[in-house]
Write an enzyme that holds these catalytic residues in place. Structure first.
Site, PDB file in Angstrom:
ATOM      1  N   ASP A 104       0.804  -1.217   0.000  1.00 32.18           N
ATOM      2  CA  ASP A 104       0.000   0.000   0.000  1.00 32.18           C
ATOM      3  C   ASP A 104       0.844   1.279   0.000  1.00 32.18           C
ATOM      4  OD1 ASP A 104      -2.378   1.561   0.046  1.00 32.18           O
ATOM      5  OD2 ASP A 104      -1.879   2.035   2.115  1.00 32.18           O
ATOM      6  N   HIS A 131      -3.027  -1.370  -3.788  1.00 30.62           N
ATOM      7  CA  HIS A 131      -3.186   0.079  -3.965  1.00 30.62           C
ATOM      8  C   HIS A 131      -3.269   0.285  -5.478  1.00 30.62           C
ATOM      9  CE1 HIS A 131      -2.044   4.380  -3.064  1.00 30.62           C
ATOM     10  NE2 HIS A 131      -1.546   4.302  -4.280  1.00 30.62           N
ATOM     11  N   HIS A 184      -9.217   1.203  -1.144  1.00 32.31           N
ATOM     12  CA  HIS A 184      -9.741   2.558  -1.397  1.00 32.31           C
ATOM     13  C   HIS A 184     -10.141   2.861  -2.845  1.00 32.31           C
ATOM     14  CE1 HIS A 184      -5.511   2.855  -2.367  1.00 32.31           C
ATOM     15  NE2 HIS A 184      -5.124   3.089  -1.138  1.00 32.31           N
ATOM     16  N   ASP A 256      -8.110   4.403   5.665  1.00 26.77           N
ATOM     17  CA  ASP A 256      -6.863   4.943   5.092  1.00 26.77           C
ATOM     18  C   ASP A 256      -6.371   6.126   5.942  1.00 26.77           C
ATOM     19  OD1 ASP A 256      -4.650   5.235   3.500  1.00 26.77           O
ATOM     20  OD2 ASP A 256      -5.723   6.009   1.754  1.00 26.77           O
TER      21      ASP A 256
HETATM   22 ZN   LIG Z   1      -3.164   3.154  -0.589  1.00 23.53          ZN
END
Ligand SMILES: [Zn+2]
Length: 366
Positions: A104, A131, A184, A256
């Site tokens: 990430d 990610h 996300h 996050d």
């Molecule tokens: Zn991320």
């Protein structure tokens, strides 16, 4: 008052080791507890990265030393040094107690490396979290196309930076059978890809952050980096599609939470660091958007905070998290966000002065 199985946030950044002035394990866990979050999974993009069994164990030791009510698990980097060049020692990381694998903060761009990681993770029964933002497509962009970008002449991130990454990973998921979690999600097209993949029967999950659900790029008030994050805020259509995916039970929530010292967030959109803190506002924000705004039932909303996130964790972490406290939601308590009063060491937050109509806290198991 509503009582739920404790809420689990599978995406937080505590800057430990690396930037203790932004967040330590103790301050991060205090922020989680203050926000009613019962368990967290820390990301491995610390300095140095969590890419060794020793680093995983030291995360767990730091959490034990903090003595917080909120439980902590560590994710581990999927490539050595989070550099994307060769897989990390995934077998040893799993053995040390990693919750899942992720780089990430960075996308693993090399197809062969990603396929090797997913083959080995599949053999271990572990989930890989991506990610999903391809830097080759992002091309230095800092914000989605919006009035602010045009006014300030900012470099724009096309939605394809996300969709190209998701498409590539879904293709590898199809050949390896590895469980894949997209972190996300910020675009309508990305949400659609995940929706189709689930329909196809692929072992795919995804998360949406409170900020991508509440805010959108058309509403960015000015050159204020408290609205800058990676992935960037989507537009109104993206936001509507993310809300629909949560409402349909497809996406889980994850904050996050990304603390930064003031100095790295005070240089405007072009030059500031990405990310905002979120642990102390996450439950009120998602309640406001999804329960009050979208009419989601409290039980379905809570499932996106407990049952769904538990599903991407290793069996040993899931078993340990069974002992986490309960989350209590007071839906009659108004709450004006004041970052100066947060338990987090950082203040990079776009919600200051906004009013939310619920508060959350923890309650120990009897
Ligand atoms: Zn991320």
């Amino acid at each position: 008052m509503l009582e739920f199985e404790g809420f689990v946030d599978v995406h937080v950044h505590f800057r430990d080791p690396g930037v203790p002035e932004a967040e330590t394990t103790a301050s991060g866990l205090a922020a989680a507890g203050a926000g009613g979050i019962a368990a967290v999974v820390v990301m491995p993009n610390t300095s140095p990265a969590i890419d060794s069994p020793e680093a995983v164990r030291s995360q767990l030791a730091a959490a034990a030393a903090a003595g917080s009510e909120t439980l902590l698990a560590a994710s581990a980097a999927m490539t050595r040094g989070r550099l994307g060049r060769e897989p990390a020692d995934l077998e040893a990381l799993a053995e040390a107690g990693a919750a899942f694998f992720t780089d990430d903060g960075s996308y693993v761009a090399d197809d062969r490396v990603m396929e090797a990681v997913m083959r080995r993770a599949a053999a271990l029964g572990m989930c890989v979290c991506q990610h999903a933002m391809d830097p080759a497509v992002q091309a230095g962009g800092v914000v989605r196309d919006c009035p602010l970008a045009r006014r300030l002449g900012l470099a724009v991130i096309p939605p394809e930076a996300e969709t190209a990454a998701i498409r590539r990973d879904l293709a590898i998921c199809r050949v390896t059978g590895c469980r894949l979690h997209i972190q996300h999600i910020s675009t309508a097209q990305g949400a659609e890809l995940v929706r189709d993949a689930v329909k196809e029967g692929l072992p795919v999950t995804a998360e949406a952050t409170p900020h991508h659900l509440l805010l959108c790029c058309e509403e960015i008030p000015g050159d204020d980096a408290n609205w800058k994050m990676a992935p960037p805020l989507g537009n109104r259509e993206d936001r509507a599609e993310l809300r629909r995916a949560v409402k349909d039970g497809l996406f889980m929530f994850a904050t996050d939470h990304a603390p930064h010292p003031a100095a790295t967030k005070s240089r405007g959109f072009a030059a500031s660091a990405n990310g905002i803190i979120g642990l102390e506002t996450a439950i009120p924000v998602t309640w406001e958007v999804m329960v009050r705004g979208e009419g989601m039932s409290p039980a379905a909303w809570a499932r996106a905070w407990n049952e769904l996130p538990l599903g991407i964790l290793s069996p040993s972490v899931r078993a340990r998290f069974a002992g986490r406290p309960l989350t209590v939601v007071d839906d009659g308590a108004a709450f004006v966000a004041d970052p100066e009063k947060f338990a987090s060491r950082s203040r990079n937050c776009p919600y200051g002065g906004m009013e939310f109509r619920c508060r959350a806290s923890l309650k120990g198991r009897q």
